[in-house]
Write an enzyme that holds these catalytic residues in place. Structure first.
Site, mmCIF file in Angstrom:
data_model
loop_
_atom_site.group_PDB
_atom_site.id
_atom_site.type_symbol
_atom_site.label_atom_id
_atom_site.label_comp_id
_atom_site.label_asym_id
_atom_site.label_seq_id
_atom_site.Cartn_x
_atom_site.Cartn_y
_atom_site.Cartn_z
ATOM 1 N N GLY A 283 0.844 -1.372 -0.009
ATOM 2 C CA GLY A 283 0.036 0.021 0.229
ATOM 3 C C GLY A 283 0.764 1.392 0.013
ATOM 4 O O GLY A 283 0.358 2.422 0.101
ATOM 5 N N GLU A 325 4.346 -6.342 1.520
ATOM 6 C CA GLU A 325 4.227 -6.640 0.248
ATOM 7 C C GLU A 325 3.901 -5.484 -0.680
ATOM 8 O O GLU A 325 2.733 -5.335 -1.138
ATOM 9 C CB GLU A 325 2.747 -7.306 0.163
ATOM 10 N N ARG A 328 2.617 -1.323 -6.102
ATOM 11 C CA ARG A 328 2.771 -0.091 -6.851
ATOM 12 C C ARG A 328 3.933 0.604 -6.459
ATOM 13 O O ARG A 328 4.539 1.215 -7.637
ATOM 14 C CB ARG A 328 1.658 0.795 -6.141
ATOM 15 N N ARG A 372 -7.633 3.198 -14.836
ATOM 16 C CA ARG A 372 -7.667 3.767 -13.149
ATOM 17 C C ARG A 372 -8.598 4.997 -13.078
ATOM 18 O O ARG A 372 -9.052 5.320 -12.099
ATOM 19 C CB ARG A 372 -6.258 3.717 -12.749
ATOM 20 N N TYR A 376 -11.364 4.722 -10.386
ATOM 21 C CA TYR A 376 -10.844 5.427 -9.156
ATOM 22 C C TYR A 376 -10.937 6.579 -9.056
ATOM 23 O O TYR A 376 -10.337 7.198 -8.147
ATOM 24 C CB TYR A 376 -9.770 4.690 -8.677
ATOM 25 N N CYS A 403 -15.530 4.318 -27.037
ATOM 26 C CA CYS A 403 -16.830 5.135 -27.099
ATOM 27 C C CYS A 403 -17.547 5.479 -25.853
ATOM 28 O O CYS A 403 -18.548 4.877 -25.402
ATOM 29 C CB CYS A 403 -17.972 4.316 -27.969
ATOM 30 N N GLU A 404 -16.854 6.358 -24.958
ATOM 31 C CA GLU A 404 -17.353 6.735 -23.731
ATOM 32 C C GLU A 404 -16.928 8.344 -23.418
ATOM 33 O O GLU A 404 -15.644 8.390 -23.504
ATOM 34 C CB GLU A 404 -17.016 5.909 -22.529
HETATM 35 C C1 LIG Z 1 -2.949 -5.263 -3.510
HETATM 36 C C2 LIG Z 1 -2.125 -5.753 -2.580
HETATM 37 C C3 LIG Z 1 -0.811 -5.555 -2.183
HETATM 38 C C4 LIG Z 1 -0.183 -4.411 -2.779
HETATM 39 O O1 LIG Z 1 -0.572 -3.176 -2.674
HETATM 40 P P1 LIG Z 1 0.198 -2.064 -3.425
HETATM 41 O O2 LIG Z 1 -0.579 -0.987 -3.093
HETATM 42 O O3 LIG Z 1 0.304 -2.298 -4.710
HETATM 43 O O4 LIG Z 1 1.460 -1.929 -2.582
HETATM 44 C C5 LIG Z 1 -0.117 -6.110 -0.962
HETATM 45 N N1 LIG Z 1 -0.887 -7.268 -0.239
HETATM 46 C C6 LIG Z 1 -2.282 -7.230 -0.705
HETATM 47 C C7 LIG Z 1 -2.659 -8.598 0.165
HETATM 48 C C8 LIG Z 1 -2.860 -6.706 -1.607
HETATM 49 O O5 LIG Z 1 -4.070 -7.063 -1.916
#
Ligand SMILES: *Cc1c(COP(=O)(O)O)cnc(C)c1O
Length: 476
Positions: A283, A325, A328, A372, A376, A403-404
């Site tokens: 995240g 994890e 992005r 995106r 979003y 076409c949007e």
């Molecule tokens: C999507 C996701 C991530 C990665 O999120 P980023 O915003 O790309 O860093 C990590 N762990 C889990 C469980 C996710 O669903």
């Protein structure tokens, strides 16, 4: 025809400033090896964007391998260093869902990271790339039996179990194949973070994970710990959470870590269960526009380590092995998308401050290669890429060819007033959640991804052809 008005526009959002030089690149939105040549053209590691567009076509995803590797290393080093004193160790899992192909999976391995997957398809990419099973994680709130079986056959390092029924399914599939499944439990700590804010609640209203809150008796999380420890073919490694995306501050991670460690302490005192691993998810935020200012990874890592250290001391817990994890934050800024401009038009919009002009620049892709903005409301920026321009910047909107009317790539950007058909635009920070979310809407073939390294470009995912588009239609 109207000529566009230059200067600040009353239609511009508050965060968008009129650039002093619209040819300049804001470093944090771009891979480190992208520059504007003195002659005016954008280049990556010495390769001009015109050359790239001519050789590989457009739209085109251009990925800097060096930049990707550098960011991957930076995460690993920053978290290794920050958590070194705790002594439990750190694993960095690259979130494959943000962008994955066999080449990228190999870079992830080269740089000493592991790889998170969340479907049979992503597992297959990892397998074909030669990723050792122990380096893989499998996520998902609705894994099929076949996916669990494939993961066990590959010998994955961990399956992140998402529900009580899934624990039973993992147990029976592992039992049937005579294997021991290594399992993390995905918990929902009641923390939701997005950009600059986070909210903390007791209860969860979402599809993922096992809640820490129980109204009567043991919480779903506690029941899961008991079920997993009782299961003969499950080795319970620890607990996991993922609190959101595009996060810039560490408070949300800190509160989640506190809640998970508090839960660990409770499981230890109540049941004598040691939860040796703590995964704090992904995240980490990146810069899409000038409105975003991500903090250095090392700072966030240090703040997270401080909270974990403090909680472990307070709760008399041994230091857990930590995992994170990021997706992005590794691949996002490594990539830009190259588009060719077609139709240009200027419209007059009745704004609060009277009529004002907006320039529409139509490009040869759109919501099919980057959904995106549509999904979003995501904002991006753009620059004129094949040349520099001394024309005054005008408020522009980069739109696709679908076409949007909602088919927007960059909602608001100041671009030189002389952008014309045939020019190239580059949109930075499109490495994550663009190509992987691409579609064939309006029967557009999905673009290629080229990786640039040492002054050479090579295709790491080829572009689709129109024949590809028809290949599944038996009547075509
Ligand atoms: C999507 C996701 C991530 C990665 O999120 P980023 O915003 O790309 O860093 C990590 N762990 C889990 C469980 C996710 O669903």
């Amino acid at each position: 025809m109207l000529s566009p008005t230059s200067g600040p526009s009353p239609l511009a959002p508050d965060w968008l400033s009129l650039p002093v030089d619209p040819n300049a690149l804001r470093a944090q939105e771009w891979a480190h090896d992208v520059v504007r040549h003195p002659a005016g053209e954008l280049a990556i590691d010495g390769l001009s964007v015109q050359q790239l567009a001519e050789e590989f076509g457009s739209p085109l995803f251009v990925l800097s391998e060096a930049d990707f590797r550098r960011r991957a290393r930076e995460f690993r080093n920053a978290f290794d260093e920050a958590f070194a004193e705790l002594g439990g160790g750190v694993d960095v899992y690259y979130a494959g869902k943000s962008f994955l192909c066999t080449e990228v999976a190999r870079w992830v391995m080269d740089e000493g990271l592991r790889l998170d997957t969340c479907s049979g398809g992503e597992l297959l990419v990892a397998q074909r790339a030669g990723v050792p099973g122990v380096k893989l994680g499998l996520h998902g709130n609705n894994k099929s039996d076949a996916e669990i079986r494939r993961a066990l056959d590959l010998g994955v390092g961990r399956i992140v179990a998402d529900s009580l029924p899934e624990i039973q399914r993992i147990e029976s599939i592992a039992a049937a194949s005579g294997r021991i499944a290594k399992v993390m439990l995905r918990l929902t700590p009641g923390v939701h973070a997005h950009t600059h804010e986070f909210i903390a609640t007791a209860h969860e209203d979402q599809k993922f994970g096992l809640s820490l809150a129980g109204s009567d008796g043991p919480s779903p999380a506690e029941q899961a710990v008991l079920a997993a420890t009782a299961a003969e073919h499950i080795e319970l490694l620890g607990i996991h959470c993922h609190i959101g995306s595009q996060i810039f501050e560490s408070e949300g991670f800190a509160v989640a870590a506190q809640r998970l460690l508090g839960f660990s302490a409770k499981m230890k005192s109540r049941h004598g269960v040691e939860l040796g691993e703590l995964d704090l998810g992904g995240g980490y935020g990146i810069a899409y526009t000038e409105a975003d200012n991500p903090r250095p990874t090392a700072e966030i890592a240090r703040e997270m380590a401080a909270v974990v250290a403090e909680e472990c001391t307070r709760l008399a817990l041994p230091a857990p092995r930590i995992s994170i994890e990021p997706g992005r934050a590794i691949v996002g800024p490594s990539t830009f998308t190259l588009y060719r401009v077609g139709t240009v038009k200027t419209v007059v919009v009745d704004g609060a401050a009277g009529p004002a002009e907006r320039r529409y620049l139509s490009v040869d892709g759109g919501m099919s290669d980057n959904p995106r903005p549509v999904l979003y409301d995501a904002d991006y920026s753009a620059v004129l890429a094949n040349r520099a321009s001394s024309a005054a910047p005008v408020l522009s909107r980069v739109v696709g060819k679908h076409c949007e009317s909602g088919d927007i790539v960059v909602r608001d950007a100041y671009l030189p007033g002389d952008v014309r058909a045939g020019d190239l635009l580059a949109v930075p920070a499109t490495g994550a959640y663009c190509w992987v979310l691409a579609s064939n809407y309006n029967y557009l073939p999905r673009p290629a991804v080229v990786a640039v390294r040492d002054g050479a470009a090579r295709v790491i995912v080829r572009a689709e052809t129109e024949e590809d588009l028809l290949s599944r239609d038996p009547g075509a």
